[in-house]
Design an enzyme around this catalytic site. Structure first.
Site, PDB file in Angstrom:
ATOM      1  N   LYS A  81     -50.728  24.703  30.027  1.00 12.77           N
ATOM      2  CA  LYS A  81     -49.393  24.117  30.099  1.00 12.77           C
ATOM      3  C   LYS A  81     -48.902  23.862  28.677  1.00 12.77           C
ATOM      4  O   LYS A  81     -49.302  22.900  28.031  1.00 12.77           O
ATOM      5  CB  LYS A  81     -49.366  22.799  30.874  1.00 12.77           C
ATOM      6  CG  LYS A  81     -47.909  22.356  31.178  1.00 12.77           C
ATOM      7  CD  LYS A  81     -47.781  20.874  31.452  1.00 12.77           C
ATOM      8  CE  LYS A  81     -47.587  20.058  30.188  1.00 12.77           C
ATOM      9  NZ  LYS A  81     -46.301  20.336  29.487  1.00 12.77           N
ATOM     10  N   PRO A  82     -48.036  24.731  28.159  1.00 19.46           N
ATOM     11  CA  PRO A  82     -47.432  24.467  26.848  1.00 19.46           C
ATOM     12  C   PRO A  82     -46.279  23.493  27.008  1.00 19.46           C
ATOM     13  O   PRO A  82     -45.812  23.219  28.120  1.00 19.46           O
ATOM     14  CB  PRO A  82     -46.940  25.847  26.417  1.00 19.46           C
ATOM     15  CG  PRO A  82     -46.599  26.530  27.709  1.00 19.46           C
ATOM     16  CD  PRO A  82     -47.567  26.001  28.738  1.00 19.46           C
ATOM     17  N   ASP A  83     -45.794  22.965  25.902  1.00 19.62           N
ATOM     18  CA  ASP A  83     -44.579  22.157  25.948  1.00 19.62           C
ATOM     19  C   ASP A  83     -43.385  23.064  26.219  1.00 19.62           C
ATOM     20  O   ASP A  83     -43.308  24.186  25.701  1.00 19.62           O
ATOM     21  CB  ASP A  83     -44.397  21.420  24.616  1.00 19.62           C
ATOM     22  CG  ASP A  83     -43.242  20.445  24.652  1.00 19.62           C
ATOM     23  OD1 ASP A  83     -42.095  20.872  24.397  1.00 19.62           O
ATOM     24  OD2 ASP A  83     -43.460  19.254  24.946  1.00 19.62           O
ATOM     25  N   GLU A 133     -47.403   5.250  15.287  1.00 18.60           N
ATOM     26  CA  GLU A 133     -47.336   6.595  14.729  1.00 18.60           C
ATOM     27  C   GLU A 133     -45.877   7.058  14.715  1.00 18.60           C
ATOM     28  O   GLU A 133     -45.250   7.198  15.763  1.00 18.60           O
ATOM     29  CB  GLU A 133     -48.179   7.538  15.579  1.00 18.60           C
ATOM     30  CG  GLU A 133     -48.292   8.933  15.028  1.00 18.60           C
ATOM     31  CD  GLU A 133     -49.165   9.828  15.900  1.00 18.60           C
ATOM     32  OE1 GLU A 133     -49.814  10.737  15.350  1.00 18.60           O
ATOM     33  OE2 GLU A 133     -49.187   9.625  17.126  1.00 18.60           O
ATOM     34  N   GLY A 191     -52.216  15.334  22.388  1.00 11.77           N
ATOM     35  CA  GLY A 191     -50.941  14.645  22.503  1.00 11.77           C
ATOM     36  C   GLY A 191     -51.084  13.176  22.165  1.00 11.77           C
ATOM     37  O   GLY A 191     -51.983  12.773  21.425  1.00 11.77           O
ATOM     38  N   SER A 192     -50.215  12.374  22.722  1.00 11.38           N
ATOM     39  CA  SER A 192     -50.176  10.951  22.395  1.00 11.38           C
ATOM     40  C   SER A 192     -51.330  10.207  23.042  1.00 11.38           C
ATOM     41  O   SER A 192     -51.873  10.621  24.070  1.00 11.38           O
ATOM     42  CB  SER A 192     -48.851  10.343  22.854  1.00 11.38           C
ATOM     43  OG  SER A 192     -48.813  10.246  24.272  1.00 11.38           O
ATOM     44  N   GLU A 218     -57.577  15.024  21.999  1.00  8.50           N
ATOM     45  CA  GLU A 218     -57.219  14.723  20.618  1.00  8.50           C
ATOM     46  C   GLU A 218     -55.883  14.007  20.640  1.00  8.50           C
ATOM     47  O   GLU A 218     -54.866  14.562  21.050  1.00  8.50           O
ATOM     48  CB  GLU A 218     -57.117  15.975  19.749  1.00  8.50           C
ATOM     49  CG  GLU A 218     -57.111  15.592  18.266  1.00  8.50           C
ATOM     50  CD  GLU A 218     -56.300  16.510  17.381  1.00  8.50           C
ATOM     51  OE1 GLU A 218     -55.072  16.592  17.590  1.00  8.50           O
ATOM     52  OE2 GLU A 218     -56.887  17.120  16.490  1.00  8.50           O
ATOM     53  N   LEU A 219     -55.877  12.747  20.174  1.00  6.82           N
ATOM     54  CA  LEU A 219     -54.735  11.872  20.393  1.00  6.82           C
ATOM     55  C   LEU A 219     -54.092  11.481  19.063  1.00  6.82           C
ATOM     56  O   LEU A 219     -54.173  12.200  18.082  1.00  6.82           O
ATOM     57  CB  LEU A 219     -55.194  10.660  21.206  1.00  6.82           C
ATOM     58  CG  LEU A 219     -55.940  11.030  22.501  1.00  6.82           C
ATOM     59  CD1 LEU A 219     -56.426   9.789  23.232  1.00  6.82           C
ATOM     60  CD2 LEU A 219     -55.082  11.891  23.408  1.00  6.82           C
ATOM     61  N   TRP A 266     -46.198  20.238  21.194  1.00 11.50           N
ATOM     62  CA  TRP A 266     -45.128  21.025  20.591  1.00 11.50           C
ATOM     63  C   TRP A 266     -45.246  21.172  19.087  1.00 11.50           C
ATOM     64  O   TRP A 266     -44.575  21.998  18.490  1.00 11.50           O
ATOM     65  CB  TRP A 266     -43.759  20.415  20.922  1.00 11.50           C
ATOM     66  CG  TRP A 266     -43.628  18.931  20.693  1.00 11.50           C
ATOM     67  CD1 TRP A 266     -43.627  17.960  21.651  1.00 11.50           C
ATOM     68  CD2 TRP A 266     -43.467  18.242  19.442  1.00 11.50           C
ATOM     69  NE1 TRP A 266     -43.475  16.714  21.091  1.00 11.50           N
ATOM     70  CE2 TRP A 266     -43.373  16.866  19.721  1.00 11.50           C
ATOM     71  CE3 TRP A 266     -43.381  18.660  18.114  1.00 11.50           C
ATOM     72  CZ2 TRP A 266     -43.218  15.894  18.731  1.00 11.50           C
ATOM     73  CZ3 TRP A 266     -43.226  17.693  17.111  1.00 11.50           C
ATOM     74  CH2 TRP A 266     -43.143  16.340  17.428  1.00 11.50           C
TER      75      TRP A 266
END
Length: 539
Positions: A201-203, A408, A252-253, A274-275, A177
Site C-alpha cells: 500500500k503506497p501513499d 516532529e 510512518g508516524s 520504523e516511526l 510519501w
C-alpha cells in the site's frame, strides 16, 4: 517538457500537468491499472493525483475496497506457492535482472518521484539508487542468511537439530510519501527474496513511482500476481490489509505505528515499524566547522527536511555556537536562493509534498515565533514558486512550551542551542520520546564514540548526519524508544520475513526415561552428565 493530453484510451485520466517527455498518458494509465480495485457502480471514487510543483491534475488513482484487498491476497498467495517452490538461486536470478533494470530506468523513476513528492532531481536520483543497493546486498548475502543450519542436539553425537528459515507467506508493506520509491520497493525486495508474496500500500500522493517499481520487478521475471498493489487511505484499507497478511512492514508516524502494532498483535502476526524521530546533532568544540556546516545543511534540509532520520535539533558547544549559527544561517539563506520547481539539476531545494504538509510546518514555526523564538532565516511559504514550497528555516530560543521543541515538524526547520559540556549535550540530545537517529561531530573519533555510546538512538552517525548509517545495507537499521520496533537492512532485514523452524533428529533413543531404573538415579545421572558436558564444552 511536453503537455499530456488525454486520448480515447485514457479519457478517464484526463491529465493536465506539464510533465517530462518520458511520462506519457499511456504510462500513467498502465501504472494506475495495476491497482487492485473494483470497477463499476460499487467502486470507490478515485484519488486525484497532482503534480506537486503546480498542483495540476496528473491522473486518477483507483481506490481499493476491502473485497479488492481480500482478492489481492488470494491472488498473491496462489502465486506465492509457486515462487516459494523455486530454488533460491532461481529467485535471485530475477533480482540480478531487476538490478540492471532499476539502474537503466533511473531517469523515469526520478521523474515519477518528483511528480508526486516534489523533491529535487538530485534527491530523486539518489532515492532511485537505494533499491539497487539493497538488491546488491541481498544478492551477496541471501544464500548465507537463508541456508539451513545444522546444530548439535541436547545429547552430543546421537541427537541433531536443523534450523530452517521458511517464508511467512504474504507480507503487507505500508510505505510513506517521503521516500515513496525507495521504501516501498526496498522493503519489499527482501520479503520477495525470502519467498514471500507482497501486498503493497503506497501513499496515494506518491503511488506512481512505486507502481513503476513493481512493473520493473515483473519485467525482471516475478511470477504474475506475486506482487499486488492496493491503494486507499489508512482507515479505509488498513484493517483489511493487516488482517489478511502474515507480517506487516510499516514506515510512518508513531501514532499510526501504534495502531498497526496493536492490530498485528491481535492477529498474532509480527510487524516491523520504523516511526518518527526528533533527531539531535551534537557539535563538539573540536569539530571541523566546514564539515559540520556542510553536513548539517544536508541532514536538516535534504528532501526539504522530510526524512525520518533528518536533524531537527542542533546542540553546539558554547565556545563555537555563535560562529556555527552565523555560518549555518548564511548557508541556509544561500540555499533558499536556489529553490526551484524543475525536472533538472538546477534547483538545490525542492517542495514539500503537499499544501497540508506546508500548513503543518508553518504552524510549528508560527507557534515558535509567537512564543518568542527567533527566526534567523526562512519562516515563509513561497507560493510564488509553487503551492507547497517553504523556505529553509533556522530558529533559536526554542523553549519546551513550543510545539517544535518536542513534536516532529518534518520539514525544513531546525532549532539551534548552546551547551556547556558533554554531559549537558548528551542529556539534551536524549530528552525526547524518540530515538531514531543522532549525529556527533568531532575531530577526535574516540571522543565521538564515547558520546555515541551514551546516546539513546537506533542510528548514530559520527561526522555525518544520517547517510552513513542508512546507506550501510549490511548493518541493521531501526529505532528505539518511540521510534520503532524491528529493523530493516542487514541479516535481520531478511530474516524478519521468515519463520524459523527447528527440526530435531534422534539417532538413538537416549532422551526417554529408562525402564527399571529408579527416577532418583536417573536424576543423578542427568545432573552428572550436564556437569561433564559443561567441563568438556560439549554443550
Amino acid at each position: 517538457m511536453s503537455t499530456i493530453h488525454a486520448t480515447d484510451e485514457t479519457a478517464a485520466i484526463q491529465p493536465t500537468a506539464t510533465l517530462p517527455p518520458r511520462i506519457t498518458a499511456a504510462l500513467i494509465a498502465r501504472l494506475t491499472g495495476m491497482v487492485a480495485a473494483g470497477s463499476g457502480t460499487d467502486s470507490r471514487p478515485p484519488f486525484p493525483m497532482t503534480e506537486v510543483y503546480t498542483g495540476a491534475h496528473v491522473g486518477d488513482l483507483p481506490q481499493s475496497r476491502p473485497e479488492d484487498i481480500t482478492e489481492a491476497f488470494a491472488v498473491a498467495r496462489a502465486a506465492q506457492r509457486e515462487w516459494a517452490s523455486w530454488p533460491l538461486r532461481r529467485r535471485l536470478a530475477v533480482f540480478e535482472r531487476a538490478h540492471e533494470l532499476f539502474l537503466r530506468e533511473g531517469e523515469t523513476i526520478a521523474d515519477l518521484i518528483q511528480i508526486g513528492a516534489g523533491k529535487t532531481r538530485r534527491m530523486a536520483l539518489e532515492e532511485s539508487c537505494d533499491v539497487p543497493m539493497v538488491i546488491s546486498h541481498y544478492l551477496k548475502t541471501a544464500r548465507r542468511v537463508l541456508r539451513p543450519r545444522r546444530h548439535g542436539g541436547p545429547v552430543p553425537l546421537v541427537t541433531t537439530s536443523f534450523e530452517e528459515h521458511r517464508p511467512k507467506g504474504a507480507v503487507a508493506v505500508i510505505a510513506p510519501w517521503n521516500f515513496p520509491f525507495a521504501i516501498a520497493i526496498s522493503d519489499s525486495v527482501p520479503a520477495l527474496i525470502a519467498g514471500n508474496a507482497v501486498v503493497l500500500k503506497p501513499d496515494n500522493k506518491t503511488a506512481l513511482c512505486a507502481l513503476f517499481g513493481v512493473e520493473l520487478l515483473y519485467r525482471a521475471g516475478l511470477p504474475r500476481g506475486l506482487f499486488q498493489v492496493v491503494c486507499g487511505t489508512g482507515p479505509d484499507v488498513g484493517p483489511t490489509l493487516i488482517g489478511g497478511s502474515d507480517f506487516v512492514m510499516f514506515t510512518g508516524s508513531t501514532a499510526t505505528g501504534r495502531v498497526v502494532g496493536e492490530q498485528a498483535g491481535r492477529n498474532l502476526i509480527g510487524c516491523s515499524l520504523e516511526l518518527g524521530g526528533k533527531n539531535p546533532m551534537i557539535v563538539l568544540d573540536d569539530a571541523n566547522l566546514d564539515d559540520a556546516i556542510a553536513g548539517a545543511m544536508f541532514a536538516v534540509f535534504g528532501n526539504s527536511g522530510q526524512a525520518c532520520m533528518h536533524i531537527e535539533r542542533i546542540y553546539v558547544h558554547e565556545r563555537i555556537h555563535d560562529e556555527f549559527l552565523r555560518r549555518l544561517v548564511a548557508a541556509a539563506e544561500e540555499l533558499g536562493s536556489k529553490i526551484g520547481a524543475a525536472y533538472d539539476y538546477a534547483p538545490e531545494f525542492g517542495s514539500l509534498v503537499s499544501a497540508d504538509q506546508l500548513a503543518r510546518v508553518a504552524e510549528h514555526v508560527d507557534d515558535a515565533r509567537a512564543k518568542g523564538a527567533t527566526v534567523h532565516t526562512g519562516g515563509r511559504a513561497r507560493p510564488d514558486i509553487g503551492p507547497a514550497f517553504y523556505e529553509p528555516t533556522v530558529l533559536t530560543g526554542v523553549t519546551p512550551d513550543m510545539v517544535h521543541a518536542k513534536a516532529e515538524t518534518f520539514g525544513p526547520v531546525v532549532s539551534v542551542y548552546a551547551f556547556r559540556d558533554e554531559d549537558e549535550a548528551v542529556r539534551l540530545a536524549n530528552d525526547t520520546d524518540y530515538g531514531l537517529n543522532a549525529s556527533v561531530w568531532t575531530t577526535d573519533l574516540a571522543r565521538g564514540r564515547r558520546i555515541a555510546d551514551r546516546l539513546e538512538s537506533g542510528n548514530i552517525n559520527i561526522n555525518d548526519g544520517f547517510v552513513a548509517t542508512y546507506s550501510a545495507k549490511s548493518t541493521p537499521s531501526g529505532g528505539v524508544k518511540q521510534s520503532g520496533v524491528g529493523n530493516r537492512h542487514g541479516d535481520q532485514g531478511l530474516m524478519k520475513y521468515t519463520d524459523t523452524v527447528n527440526i530435531g533428529v534422534v539417532k538413538l533413543q537416549v532422551l526417554a526415561a529408562r525402564a527399571r531404573l529408579p527416577y532418583e538415579m536417573q536424576v543423578k545421572t542427568t545432573l552428572a552428565t550436564l556437569r561433564l558436558m559443561r567441563r568438556t564444552r560439549l554443550r
